[in-house]
Write an enzyme that holds these catalytic residues in place. Structure first.
Site, PDB file in Angstrom:
ATOM      1  N   ASN A 136      -4.394  -1.521   2.368  1.00  0.00           N
ATOM      2  CA  ASN A 136      -3.515  -0.356   2.441  1.00  0.00           C
ATOM      3  C   ASN A 136      -4.108   0.815   1.658  1.00  0.00           C
ATOM      4  O   ASN A 136      -5.147   0.694   0.998  1.00  0.00           O
ATOM      5  CB  ASN A 136      -2.107  -0.703   1.941  1.00  0.00           C
ATOM      6  CG  ASN A 136      -2.098  -1.145   0.482  1.00  0.00           C
ATOM      7  OD1 ASN A 136      -2.909  -0.721  -0.325  1.00  0.00           O
ATOM      8  ND2 ASN A 136      -1.154  -2.009   0.144  1.00  0.00           N
ATOM      9  N   ILE A 137      -3.437   1.957   1.727  1.00  0.00           N
ATOM     10  CA  ILE A 137      -3.962   3.185   1.136  1.00  0.00           C
ATOM     11  C   ILE A 137      -4.129   3.071  -0.376  1.00  0.00           C
ATOM     12  O   ILE A 137      -5.033   3.680  -0.964  1.00  0.00           O
ATOM     13  CB  ILE A 137      -3.042   4.382   1.487  1.00  0.00           C
ATOM     14  CG1 ILE A 137      -3.672   5.694   1.031  1.00  0.00           C
ATOM     15  CG2 ILE A 137      -1.647   4.194   0.919  1.00  0.00           C
ATOM     16  CD1 ILE A 137      -2.908   6.920   1.477  1.00  0.00           C
ATOM     17  N   CYS A 197      -0.103   0.427  11.964  1.00  0.00           N
ATOM     18  CA  CYS A 197      -0.124  -0.247  10.662  1.00  0.00           C
ATOM     19  C   CYS A 197       1.321  -0.275  10.172  1.00  0.00           C
ATOM     20  O   CYS A 197       2.191  -0.783  10.870  1.00  0.00           O
ATOM     21  CB  CYS A 197      -1.078   0.444   9.693  1.00  0.00           C
ATOM     22  SG  CYS A 197      -0.866   2.229   9.540  1.00  0.00           S
ATOM     23  N   SER A 198       1.598   0.283   9.008  1.00  0.00           N
ATOM     24  CA  SER A 198       2.983   0.335   8.548  1.00  0.00           C
ATOM     25  C   SER A 198       3.687   1.585   9.074  1.00  0.00           C
ATOM     26  O   SER A 198       4.610   1.502   9.878  1.00  0.00           O
ATOM     27  CB  SER A 198       3.040   0.290   7.018  1.00  0.00           C
ATOM     28  OG  SER A 198       2.531  -0.944   6.532  1.00  0.00           O
ATOM     29  N   ASP A 199       3.222   2.742   8.626  1.00  0.00           N
ATOM     30  CA  ASP A 199       3.862   3.992   9.022  1.00  0.00           C
ATOM     31  C   ASP A 199       3.079   4.764  10.082  1.00  0.00           C
ATOM     32  O   ASP A 199       3.437   5.893  10.427  1.00  0.00           O
ATOM     33  CB  ASP A 199       4.079   4.886   7.796  1.00  0.00           C
ATOM     34  CG  ASP A 199       5.154   4.322   6.870  1.00  0.00           C
ATOM     35  OD1 ASP A 199       6.075   3.658   7.380  1.00  0.00           O
ATOM     36  OD2 ASP A 199       5.067   4.535   5.645  1.00  0.00           O
ATOM     37  N   TRP A 201      -0.071   5.992  10.043  1.00  0.00           N
ATOM     38  CA  TRP A 201      -1.058   6.989   9.641  1.00  0.00           C
ATOM     39  C   TRP A 201      -2.235   6.260   8.986  1.00  0.00           C
ATOM     40  O   TRP A 201      -2.303   5.045   9.016  1.00  0.00           O
ATOM     41  CB  TRP A 201      -0.455   8.044   8.729  1.00  0.00           C
ATOM     42  CG  TRP A 201       0.376   7.556   7.571  1.00  0.00           C
ATOM     43  CD1 TRP A 201       0.290   6.342   6.940  1.00  0.00           C
ATOM     44  CD2 TRP A 201       1.439   8.252   6.914  1.00  0.00           C
ATOM     45  NE1 TRP A 201       1.203   6.248   5.930  1.00  0.00           N
ATOM     46  CE2 TRP A 201       1.925   7.408   5.883  1.00  0.00           C
ATOM     47  CE3 TRP A 201       2.006   9.513   7.072  1.00  0.00           C
ATOM     48  CZ2 TRP A 201       2.976   7.788   5.035  1.00  0.00           C
ATOM     49  CZ3 TRP A 201       3.046   9.881   6.217  1.00  0.00           C
ATOM     50  CH2 TRP A 201       3.520   9.024   5.225  1.00  0.00           C
ATOM     51  N   ASP A 202      -3.154   6.986   8.388  1.00  0.00           N
ATOM     52  CA  ASP A 202      -4.309   6.403   7.710  1.00  0.00           C
ATOM     53  C   ASP A 202      -5.047   5.390   8.586  1.00  0.00           C
ATOM     54  O   ASP A 202      -5.862   5.757   9.406  1.00  0.00           O
ATOM     55  CB  ASP A 202      -3.903   5.770   6.374  1.00  0.00           C
ATOM     56  CG  ASP A 202      -3.379   6.804   5.402  1.00  0.00           C
ATOM     57  OD1 ASP A 202      -3.959   7.890   5.324  1.00  0.00           O
ATOM     58  OD2 ASP A 202      -2.366   6.540   4.725  1.00  0.00           O
TER      59      ASP A 202
END
Length: 226
Positions: A136-137, A197-199, A201-202
Protein backbone atom coordinates in the site's frame (compact mmCIF):
# COMPACT_ATOMS: atom_id res chain seq x y z
CA UNK A 1 -17.69 -1.44 -30.31
CA UNK A 2 -21.46 -1.82 -29.97
CA UNK A 3 -21.32 -3.17 -26.43
CA UNK A 4 -20.38 0.24 -24.98
CA UNK A 5 -21.90 3.72 -24.79
CA UNK A 6 -20.97 7.22 -23.71
CA UNK A 7 -22.49 8.18 -20.38
CA UNK A 8 -22.96 11.72 -19.02
CA UNK A 9 -24.21 10.68 -15.57
CA UNK A 10 -21.04 12.18 -14.08
CA UNK A 11 -21.35 15.49 -15.97
CA UNK A 12 -21.68 17.41 -12.69
CA UNK A 13 -19.38 14.95 -10.88
CA UNK A 14 -22.41 13.53 -9.11
CA UNK A 15 -21.00 10.00 -9.17
CA UNK A 16 -17.32 10.63 -8.52
CA UNK A 17 -15.46 13.93 -8.18
CA UNK A 18 -12.17 12.46 -9.45
CA UNK A 19 -13.63 10.82 -12.58
CA UNK A 20 -14.05 12.59 -15.95
CA UNK A 21 -17.41 14.13 -16.77
CA UNK A 22 -18.05 11.58 -19.51
CA UNK A 23 -17.64 7.84 -18.92
CA UNK A 24 -17.70 4.83 -21.23
CA UNK A 25 -19.86 2.04 -19.80
CA UNK A 26 -21.61 -1.10 -21.11
CA UNK A 27 -24.54 -0.17 -23.35
CA UNK A 28 -26.96 -2.34 -21.36
CA UNK A 29 -26.35 -0.43 -18.09
CA UNK A 30 -28.65 2.52 -17.36
CA UNK A 31 -27.54 5.74 -15.66
CA UNK A 32 -29.63 4.79 -12.64
CA UNK A 33 -27.91 1.43 -12.29
CA UNK A 34 -24.56 3.15 -12.66
CA UNK A 35 -25.43 5.44 -9.77
CA UNK A 36 -26.31 2.45 -7.58
CA UNK A 37 -22.99 0.84 -8.47
CA UNK A 38 -21.10 4.04 -7.64
CA UNK A 39 -22.70 4.11 -4.17
CA UNK A 40 -21.50 0.53 -3.68
CA UNK A 41 -17.89 1.39 -4.55
CA UNK A 42 -15.35 3.13 -2.30
CA UNK A 43 -15.10 6.87 -3.12
CA UNK A 44 -17.78 6.35 -5.78
CA UNK A 45 -15.21 5.05 -8.24
CA UNK A 46 -17.53 2.95 -10.38
CA UNK A 47 -16.14 0.38 -12.86
CA UNK A 48 -15.63 2.21 -16.18
CA UNK A 49 -13.71 1.68 -19.39
CA UNK A 50 -10.10 2.88 -19.54
CA UNK A 51 -8.91 1.30 -22.81
CA UNK A 52 -10.16 -1.26 -25.31
CA UNK A 53 -8.17 -3.50 -27.63
CA UNK A 54 -9.08 -2.28 -31.13
CA UNK A 55 -8.46 -5.72 -32.61
CA UNK A 56 -10.19 -8.02 -30.14
CA UNK A 57 -12.55 -5.81 -28.12
CA UNK A 58 -11.09 -6.97 -24.80
CA UNK A 59 -11.45 -4.13 -22.29
CA UNK A 60 -9.31 -2.60 -19.57
CA UNK A 61 -11.50 -1.10 -16.84
CA UNK A 62 -10.73 0.45 -13.46
CA UNK A 63 -12.61 1.07 -10.23
CA UNK A 64 -12.27 0.98 -6.46
CA UNK A 65 -13.18 -1.90 -4.14
CA UNK A 66 -16.83 -2.90 -3.58
CA UNK A 67 -18.40 -2.30 -0.17
CA UNK A 68 -19.26 -5.94 0.43
CA UNK A 69 -18.21 -6.41 4.06
CA UNK A 70 -17.95 -9.86 5.59
CA UNK A 71 -19.98 -12.43 7.52
CA UNK A 72 -23.34 -11.34 8.90
CA UNK A 73 -22.65 -7.81 7.72
CA UNK A 74 -21.97 -8.90 4.13
CA UNK A 75 -23.79 -6.72 1.60
CA UNK A 76 -24.45 -6.95 -2.11
CA UNK A 77 -25.58 -4.74 -4.96
CA UNK A 78 -27.52 -6.28 -7.83
CA UNK A 79 -26.62 -3.26 -9.98
CA UNK A 80 -22.90 -3.59 -9.32
CA UNK A 81 -23.00 -7.31 -10.05
CA UNK A 82 -24.94 -6.61 -13.27
CA UNK A 83 -22.37 -3.98 -14.31
CA UNK A 84 -19.49 -6.45 -14.03
CA UNK A 85 -21.53 -9.06 -15.89
CA UNK A 86 -22.16 -6.52 -18.64
CA UNK A 87 -18.44 -5.71 -18.90
CA UNK A 88 -17.73 -9.42 -19.31
CA UNK A 89 -20.53 -9.80 -21.88
CA UNK A 90 -19.22 -6.86 -23.96
CA UNK A 91 -16.09 -8.85 -24.79
CA UNK A 92 -16.58 -10.50 -28.22
CA UNK A 93 -14.28 -13.34 -27.13
CA UNK A 94 -16.52 -14.14 -24.17
CA UNK A 95 -15.19 -15.68 -20.99
CA UNK A 96 -15.22 -14.43 -17.40
CA UNK A 97 -14.09 -10.97 -16.34
CA UNK A 98 -10.65 -11.05 -14.74
CA UNK A 99 -10.56 -8.83 -11.64
CA UNK A 100 -6.99 -7.77 -10.88
CA UNK A 101 -6.98 -6.81 -7.20
CA UNK A 102 -3.67 -5.03 -6.61
CA UNK A 103 -3.70 -5.96 -2.92
CA UNK A 104 -2.83 -9.26 -1.31
CA UNK A 105 -5.67 -11.59 -0.37
CA UNK A 106 -4.93 -10.89 3.30
CA UNK A 107 -5.17 -7.12 2.77
CA UNK A 108 -8.46 -7.48 0.89
CA UNK A 109 -9.85 -9.64 3.71
CA UNK A 110 -8.76 -7.00 6.22
CA UNK A 111 -10.68 -4.39 4.25
CA UNK A 112 -13.77 -6.60 4.30
CA UNK A 113 -13.74 -6.36 8.11
CA UNK A 114 -14.14 -2.61 7.62
CA UNK A 115 -17.17 -3.06 5.38
CA UNK A 116 -15.24 -3.15 2.10
CA UNK A 117 -13.38 -6.01 0.39
CA UNK A 118 -13.32 -7.64 -3.03
CA UNK A 119 -15.62 -9.42 -5.46
CA UNK A 120 -16.76 -12.77 -4.07
CA UNK A 121 -17.23 -15.41 -6.80
CA UNK A 122 -20.48 -16.63 -5.22
CA UNK A 123 -22.02 -13.21 -5.90
CA UNK A 124 -19.98 -12.03 -8.87
CA UNK A 125 -20.41 -15.23 -10.83
CA UNK A 126 -18.92 -13.74 -14.02
CA UNK A 127 -15.61 -12.90 -12.33
CA UNK A 128 -12.29 -14.52 -11.51
CA UNK A 129 -10.21 -12.60 -8.95
CA UNK A 130 -6.40 -12.49 -9.02
CA UNK A 131 -4.42 -10.75 -6.25
CA UNK A 132 -1.14 -9.01 -7.11
CA UNK A 133 0.07 -8.51 -3.53
CA UNK A 134 1.35 -4.97 -4.12
CA UNK A 135 2.23 -2.88 -1.06
CA UNK A 136 0.00 0.00 0.00
CA UNK A 137 0.94 3.68 -0.23
CA UNK A 138 2.23 3.79 3.35
CA UNK A 139 4.80 1.04 2.79
CA UNK A 140 5.83 2.53 -0.55
CA UNK A 141 6.28 5.97 1.03
CA UNK A 142 8.45 4.50 3.80
CA UNK A 143 10.52 2.68 1.19
CA UNK A 144 10.96 5.87 -0.86
CA UNK A 145 12.10 7.87 2.17
CA UNK A 146 14.69 5.19 3.00
CA UNK A 147 15.97 5.29 -0.59
CA UNK A 148 16.04 9.10 -0.54
CA UNK A 149 18.04 9.13 2.68
CA UNK A 150 20.46 6.58 1.28
CA UNK A 151 21.08 8.59 -1.89
CA UNK A 152 21.74 11.75 0.10
CA UNK A 153 24.74 10.15 1.75
CA UNK A 154 28.03 10.94 0.09
CA UNK A 155 29.46 7.53 0.82
CA UNK A 156 27.65 4.37 1.71
CA UNK A 157 29.37 1.01 2.31
CA UNK A 158 27.54 -1.94 0.78
CA UNK A 159 25.50 0.43 -1.38
CA UNK A 160 23.70 -2.26 -3.38
CA UNK A 161 22.74 -4.14 -0.25
CA UNK A 162 21.45 -0.92 1.29
CA UNK A 163 19.33 -0.24 -1.81
CA UNK A 164 17.89 -3.74 -1.57
CA UNK A 165 17.02 -3.20 2.09
CA UNK A 166 14.90 -0.16 1.20
CA UNK A 167 12.59 -2.56 -0.71
CA UNK A 168 12.21 0.06 -3.47
CA UNK A 169 13.26 -2.33 -6.23
CA UNK A 170 10.85 -4.91 -4.84
CA UNK A 171 7.97 -2.43 -5.18
CA UNK A 172 8.99 -1.60 -8.76
CA UNK A 173 9.22 -5.29 -9.62
CA UNK A 174 5.79 -5.94 -8.13
CA UNK A 175 4.28 -3.12 -10.18
CA UNK A 176 5.90 -4.30 -13.42
CA UNK A 177 4.78 -7.89 -12.85
CA UNK A 178 1.22 -6.67 -12.30
CA UNK A 179 1.22 -4.64 -15.51
CA UNK A 180 2.67 -7.52 -17.53
CA UNK A 181 0.07 -9.93 -16.13
CA UNK A 182 -2.73 -7.49 -17.02
CA UNK A 183 -1.38 -6.86 -20.52
CA UNK A 184 -0.95 -10.59 -21.13
CA UNK A 185 -4.55 -11.28 -20.08
CA UNK A 186 -5.90 -8.64 -22.47
CA UNK A 187 -3.60 -9.24 -25.45
CA UNK A 188 -2.70 -12.94 -25.40
CA UNK A 189 -5.78 -14.40 -23.68
CA UNK A 190 -8.30 -11.83 -24.95
CA UNK A 191 -9.78 -11.38 -21.50
CA UNK A 192 -11.45 -8.20 -20.30
CA UNK A 193 -9.87 -6.98 -17.06
CA UNK A 194 -11.04 -4.81 -14.15
CA UNK A 195 -8.21 -3.37 -12.05
CA UNK A 196 -8.71 -2.03 -8.55
CA UNK A 197 -7.01 -1.76 -5.18
CA UNK A 198 -8.68 -0.21 -2.13
CA UNK A 199 -9.78 3.25 -3.23
CA UNK A 200 -8.88 2.95 -6.91
CA UNK A 201 -5.89 5.28 -7.02
CA UNK A 202 -2.10 4.84 -6.80
CA UNK A 203 -1.73 1.11 -7.55
CA UNK A 204 -4.79 0.97 -9.80
CA UNK A 205 -3.66 3.98 -11.83
CA UNK A 206 -0.07 2.72 -12.10
CA UNK A 207 -1.05 -0.74 -13.33
CA UNK A 208 -3.55 0.69 -15.86
CA UNK A 209 -1.09 3.26 -17.22
CA UNK A 210 1.73 0.75 -17.63
CA UNK A 211 -0.65 -1.74 -19.25
CA UNK A 212 -1.62 0.87 -21.83
CA UNK A 213 2.04 1.68 -22.46
CA UNK A 214 2.71 -2.00 -23.08
CA UNK A 215 -0.27 -2.60 -25.37
CA UNK A 216 -0.77 0.61 -27.35
CA UNK A 217 2.08 2.37 -29.21
CA UNK A 218 0.11 5.63 -29.17
CA UNK A 219 0.81 6.00 -25.46
CA UNK A 220 4.52 5.67 -26.18
CA UNK A 221 4.43 8.96 -28.11
CA UNK A 222 4.57 12.46 -26.62
CA UNK A 223 0.95 13.12 -27.60
CA UNK A 224 -0.24 9.88 -26.05
CA UNK A 225 1.81 10.29 -22.90
CA UNK A 226 0.54 13.84 -22.33
Amino acid sequence: WGGWRRCSANAAHALCASYPRELIVPASITDGALGCSARFRSKGRVPALTWINPCTGAALCRSSQPLVGVGWEERRSAEDEALLSAIAAANPAGGPLLVIDCRSRIAATGNSLLGKGTEHPSRYTCCVVHHLGMANIHRVRTSFLKLHELLLRRRSPDFHRAVDETAWLHHLSSLLRGAVATADAIHARRRSVLVHCSDGWDRTMQVCVLTQLLLDPYYRTLDGLL
